[in-house]
Design a protein around this motif. Structure first.
Motif, mmCIF file in Angstrom:
data_model
loop_
_atom_site.group_PDB
_atom_site.id
_atom_site.type_symbol
_atom_site.label_atom_id
_atom_site.label_comp_id
_atom_site.label_asym_id
_atom_site.label_seq_id
_atom_site.Cartn_x
_atom_site.Cartn_y
_atom_site.Cartn_z
ATOM 1 N N PHE A 281 35.789 42.904 32.491
ATOM 2 C CA PHE A 281 35.727 41.691 33.317
ATOM 3 C C PHE A 281 34.459 41.666 34.153
ATOM 4 C CE2 PHE A 281 40.242 42.436 32.553
ATOM 5 C CZ PHE A 281 40.619 41.194 32.058
ATOM 6 N N HIS A 282 33.996 40.461 34.425
ATOM 7 C CA HIS A 282 32.782 40.299 35.218
ATOM 8 C C HIS A 282 33.049 40.493 36.705
ATOM 9 C CE1 HIS A 282 28.768 39.046 36.137
ATOM 10 N NE2 HIS A 282 29.184 38.033 36.872
ATOM 11 N N HIS B 75 36.944 51.876 33.125
ATOM 12 C CA HIS B 75 36.518 50.745 33.957
ATOM 13 C C HIS B 75 35.006 50.826 34.206
ATOM 14 C CE1 HIS B 75 37.274 53.767 37.252
ATOM 15 N NE2 HIS B 75 36.124 53.286 37.642
ATOM 16 N N GLY B 76 34.424 49.683 34.548
ATOM 17 C CA GLY B 76 33.011 49.646 34.914
ATOM 18 C C GLY B 76 32.855 49.422 36.406
ATOM 19 N N ASN B 77 31.667 49.088 36.841
ATOM 20 C CA ASN B 77 31.443 48.854 38.269
ATOM 21 C C ASN B 77 31.856 47.441 38.681
ATOM 22 O OD1 ASN B 77 29.163 48.175 36.597
ATOM 23 N ND2 ASN B 77 28.078 47.619 38.469
ATOM 24 N N HIS B 78 31.978 46.537 37.698
ATOM 25 C CA HIS B 78 32.418 45.175 38.039
ATOM 26 C C HIS B 78 33.934 45.070 38.126
ATOM 27 C CE1 HIS B 78 28.700 42.660 37.734
ATOM 28 N NE2 HIS B 78 28.272 43.787 37.203
ATOM 29 N N ASP B 79 34.617 45.933 37.367
ATOM 30 C CA ASP B 79 36.091 45.855 37.372
ATOM 31 C C ASP B 79 36.709 47.193 37.790
ATOM 32 O OD1 ASP B 79 35.464 47.220 35.039
ATOM 33 O OD2 ASP B 79 36.355 45.759 33.683
ATOM 34 N N LEU C 15 42.336 46.623 34.699
ATOM 35 C CA LEU C 15 42.809 47.433 33.577
ATOM 36 C C LEU C 15 44.175 48.046 33.855
ATOM 37 C CD1 LEU C 15 39.535 49.261 32.500
ATOM 38 C CD2 LEU C 15 40.677 47.394 31.310
ATOM 39 N N ASP C 16 44.485 48.284 35.142
ATOM 40 C CA ASP C 16 45.834 48.760 35.474
ATOM 41 C C ASP C 16 46.865 47.700 35.091
ATOM 42 O OD1 ASP C 16 45.783 51.433 36.934
ATOM 43 O OD2 ASP C 16 44.253 50.349 38.049
#
Ligand SMILES: [Mn+2]
Length: 298
Positions: free
Chosen positions: A59-60, A123-127, A138-139
């Motif tokens: 997600f953004h 996960h990334g830094n945006h999500d 993601l949870d």
């Protein structure tokens, strides 16, 4: 591929930085990120992959708009559920591998769910996880049984990454993941030797070691990126998320003796030089200690 080779080859659709919801208010391009994600899922189905591996920033935004979250859920339910049996075994302990999740289980082993293509994601830094309960989108998807969310670190002093162990025929995959952590902090932890990657105790040399990471790869300043030399040299392939430029062809690091593949964002999030090139996702095939990455236009 003849039957026996197929039985021993893990096929993985690799994508990263889908940034669902990017530019979602735009009249013309507002659905681009979801359309691209659907194409990726179509490709996964078409190529009959064993699973999908996402490298963060699905997600953004940390709190994606409801329309976007709903769109993602609908797509995962459409493409990743069904009768097709999952053809690899899971050898590590899911209750430990997913202990950060309310349901510490793999979705495709849950008797209440009928999963045809498992999705694994960091996960990334945006999500990334934030707020009360330290949760991220993601949870939500994990608890809904739509993805398997791994690589969430809960201890920010010391990180021990134990791999998810998968086997298909004679191919054994140790899948390591680490969700995004602020670069300066992670850099410091590596310098102080507070990041450890655990290895399977038995037949150590037989495993293909794959690591998925979501950090700055290019050097922005001395400590705001993670140099490849920080990573363990027993790794065979690193999937590098976060960097949006497509450099998906595996690049050999002769000092570390591993390959790095940087799929890049599947959707253009800027028109800067690094992003102007064609976008790709990858079809990763692993057989024993060998692998092949085939580019698929995104
Ligand atoms: Mn990112």
């Amino acid at each position: 591929m003849p039957g026996s080779e197929n039985d021993n080859t893990l096929k993985i659709l690799v994508a990263t930085d889908n940034h669902l919801g990017y530019g979602e208010k735009d009249q013309i391009r507002g659905n681009d990120s979801l359309v691209t994600f659907e194409e990726i899922l179509e490709n996964a189905k078409k190529h009959e992959v064993d699973f999908i591996l996402l490298g963060g920033d699905l997600f953004h935004e940390n709190k994606p708009p409801r329309r976007i979250l709903h769109g993602c859920i609908a797509l995962l339910r459409t493409y990743c559920m069904g009768e097709k049996p999952v053809q690899f075994e899971y050898l590590s302990d899911q209750s430990l591998d997913f202990k950060h999740c309310q349901f510490p289980t793999l979705n495709y082993e849950d008797p209440n769910l009928n999963i045809s293509i498992p999705v694994f994601s960091i996960h990334g830094n945006h999500d990334d996880p934030t707020g009360q309960g330290n949760l991220c989108s993601l949870d939500l998807l994990h608890s809904a049984g739509l993805v398997n969310y791994f690589g969430k670190t809960t201890n920010l002093e010391k990180i021990e990454i134990s791999p998810l162990l998968l086997q298909k025929g004679s191919t054994k995959l140790a899948l390591y993941g680490m969700g995004s952590i602020r670069d300066e902090r992670l850099h410091r932890m590596f310098v102080h030797k507070n990041v450890t990657m655990l290895r399977p105790r038995e037949e150590k040399e037989d495993w293909f070691n794959l690591f998925v990471i979501h950090q700055n790869r290019s050097k922005h300043s001395a400590t705001s990126h993670i140099p490849e030399q920080f990573l363990d040299d027993f790794l065979d392939l690193v999937i590098w998320g976060h960097e949006h430029e497509c450099r998906i062809e595996p690049e050999w690091n002769g000092t570390q003796n591993f390959y790095v593949s940087q799929p890049g964002s599947s959707v253009a999030t800027s028109l800067c030089e690094g992003e102007a090139g064609k976008k790709h996702v990858g079809l990763l095939q692993i057989r024993g200690k060998d692998f092949k990455m085939t580019k698929i236009p995104a």
